[in-house]
Scaffold this active site. Structure first.
Site, short mmCIF file in Angstrom:
data_model
loop_
_atom_site.label_atom_id
_atom_site.label_comp_id
_atom_site.label_asym_id
_atom_site.label_seq_id
_atom_site.Cartn_x
_atom_site.Cartn_y
_atom_site.Cartn_z
N ASN A 10 22.27 48.68 2.46
CA ASN A 10 20.97 49.02 3.05
C ASN A 10 20.47 50.28 2.35
OD1 ASN A 10 18.81 49.74 4.61
ND2 ASN A 10 20.01 50.19 6.46
N LYS A 12 17.72 51.77 2.67
CA LYS A 12 16.80 52.60 3.48
C LYS A 12 15.60 52.97 2.62
CE LYS A 12 20.79 53.82 6.21
NZ LYS A 12 21.50 54.74 7.08
N HIS A 93 18.11 48.15 13.30
CA HIS A 93 18.90 49.25 12.76
C HIS A 93 18.72 50.49 13.64
CE1 HIS A 93 20.30 52.44 10.14
NE2 HIS A 93 21.03 51.51 9.56
N GLU A 95 18.14 53.44 12.99
CA GLU A 95 16.99 54.28 12.64
C GLU A 95 15.69 53.67 13.16
OE1 GLU A 95 18.14 54.43 8.55
OE2 GLU A 95 19.88 55.58 9.21
N GLU A 163 27.27 49.19 14.12
CA GLU A 163 27.11 50.48 13.46
C GLU A 163 27.04 51.58 14.52
OE1 GLU A 163 25.28 50.02 9.28
OE2 GLU A 163 23.63 50.16 10.68
N GLY A 169 25.63 57.90 8.23
CA GLY A 169 25.14 58.99 7.39
C GLY A 169 25.78 60.33 7.70
N SER A 207 29.27 55.22 7.36
CA SER A 207 30.06 56.04 6.42
C SER A 207 31.17 55.27 5.71
CB SER A 207 30.60 57.29 7.12
OG SER A 207 29.52 58.09 7.59
N GLY A 228 25.17 52.26 3.81
CA GLY A 228 23.99 53.05 3.49
C GLY A 228 24.23 53.87 2.23
N GLY A 229 24.61 55.13 2.41
CA GLY A 229 24.74 56.08 1.30
C GLY A 229 25.52 55.54 0.11
P1 13P Z 1 25.91 55.18 5.87
O1 13P Z 1 26.80 54.23 5.12
O2 13P Z 1 25.15 56.10 4.97
O3 13P Z 1 26.64 55.87 6.96
O4 13P Z 1 24.78 54.27 6.58
C1 13P Z 1 25.17 53.18 7.32
C2 13P Z 1 23.96 52.40 7.64
O5 13P Z 1 23.10 52.85 8.38
C3 13P Z 1 23.81 51.08 7.03
O6 13P Z 1 22.80 50.36 7.64
#
Ligand code: 13P
Length: 248
Positions: A10, A12, A93, A95, A163, A169, A207, A228-229
């Protein structure tokens, strides 16, 4: 039946369309012979058009609107996403829920619109730290699943992503016991709601990185990751994918 793991990135609000193309081409050159995993890239909407992906690589949108068209400035419909060749849509999600105040009711409308458009929702659920500390994790997961999947007949084309909000994050990953217990809870709830749901993917997100992927993918009930990251970097994303491929 063994479930083929999914590794979903993802992005973002990262990567322009041209950066995304270069990134995907590098990944594909490094992961030439994947047999045991599916890989999903979820760029911002602008990067979805003309993505050069073929199985085992797929593309996903990060959101959508439930209406087909109309006066909804700033929104994108399911058929627009479909026209870009995407197969999946990430919905709910954390967010979207917490930064953009999306309700379970909206998320449910989106899930149904995505299924009606013959795409596959990746429905994200997860508790905040306050909810976990108040021992409400199971209740939150139950309510998000019940409301998000209300009126859905079958889970056949749905992916669930657990999640925990506090692990997104932050660099803090849920430990394997927490992941195992939450995934078992999710499975139990799904089995109650949909008695034939044992083959459904339940991904873990929060993470995930090359250092913890090997341990997390072996946690019972984990069928892949939503990342994510670490999905933004060629080396870490290929490394996680390769770890999961090699373990299957
Ligand atoms: P991180 O892997 O950066 O923690 O993000 C997870 C995420 O929100 C994937 O949708």
């Amino acid at each position: 039946m063994k479930i083929k793991p999914i590794i979903a990135g993802n992005w973002k609000m990262h990567k322009s369309p041209s950066e995304g193309k270069t990134f995907i081409s590098s990944i594909k050159n490094l992961l030439l012979d994947l047999k045991h995993v599916s890989v999903i890239f979820a760029p911002p909407f602008t990067g979805l058009f003309d993505m050069d992906v073929m199985p085992p690589f797929y593309s996903a949108a990060q959101n959508c609107h439930w209406e087909e068209k109309g006066a909804f400035t700033g929104e994108i419909s399911v058929s627009m996403i479909q026209d870009c060749g995407a197969e999946y849509v990430i919905l709910g999600h954390s967010e979207r829920r917490h930064v953009f105040s999306e309700s379970d009711n909206w998320i449910n409308k989106k899930v149904k619109a995505v299924l009606a458009g013959e795409l596959k929702p990746i429905l994200c659920i997860g508790e905040t730290l306050d909810q976990r500390n108040a021992m409400e994790t199971d209740l939150v997961l139950k309510s998000q699943l019940e409301l998000g999947l209300s009126g859905v007949n079958s889970l056949e084309n749905i992916v669930i992503a657990y999640e925990p909000v506090w692990a997104i994050g932050t660099g803090v990953t849920a430990d394997k016991n927490q992941v195992e217990s939450a995934h078992a809870t999710v499975r139990n709830i799904l089995n109650e709601l949909f008695p034939k749901s044992e083959n459904i993917h339940v991904l873990y997100g929060g993470s995930v990185n090359p250092g913890n992927a090997e341990e997390l993918i072996q946690v019972p009930g984990v069928n892949g990751f939503l990342i994510g990251g670490a999905s933004l970097d060629v080396e870490s994303f290929t490394s996680i994918t390769q770890i999961v491929e090699n373990i299957q």
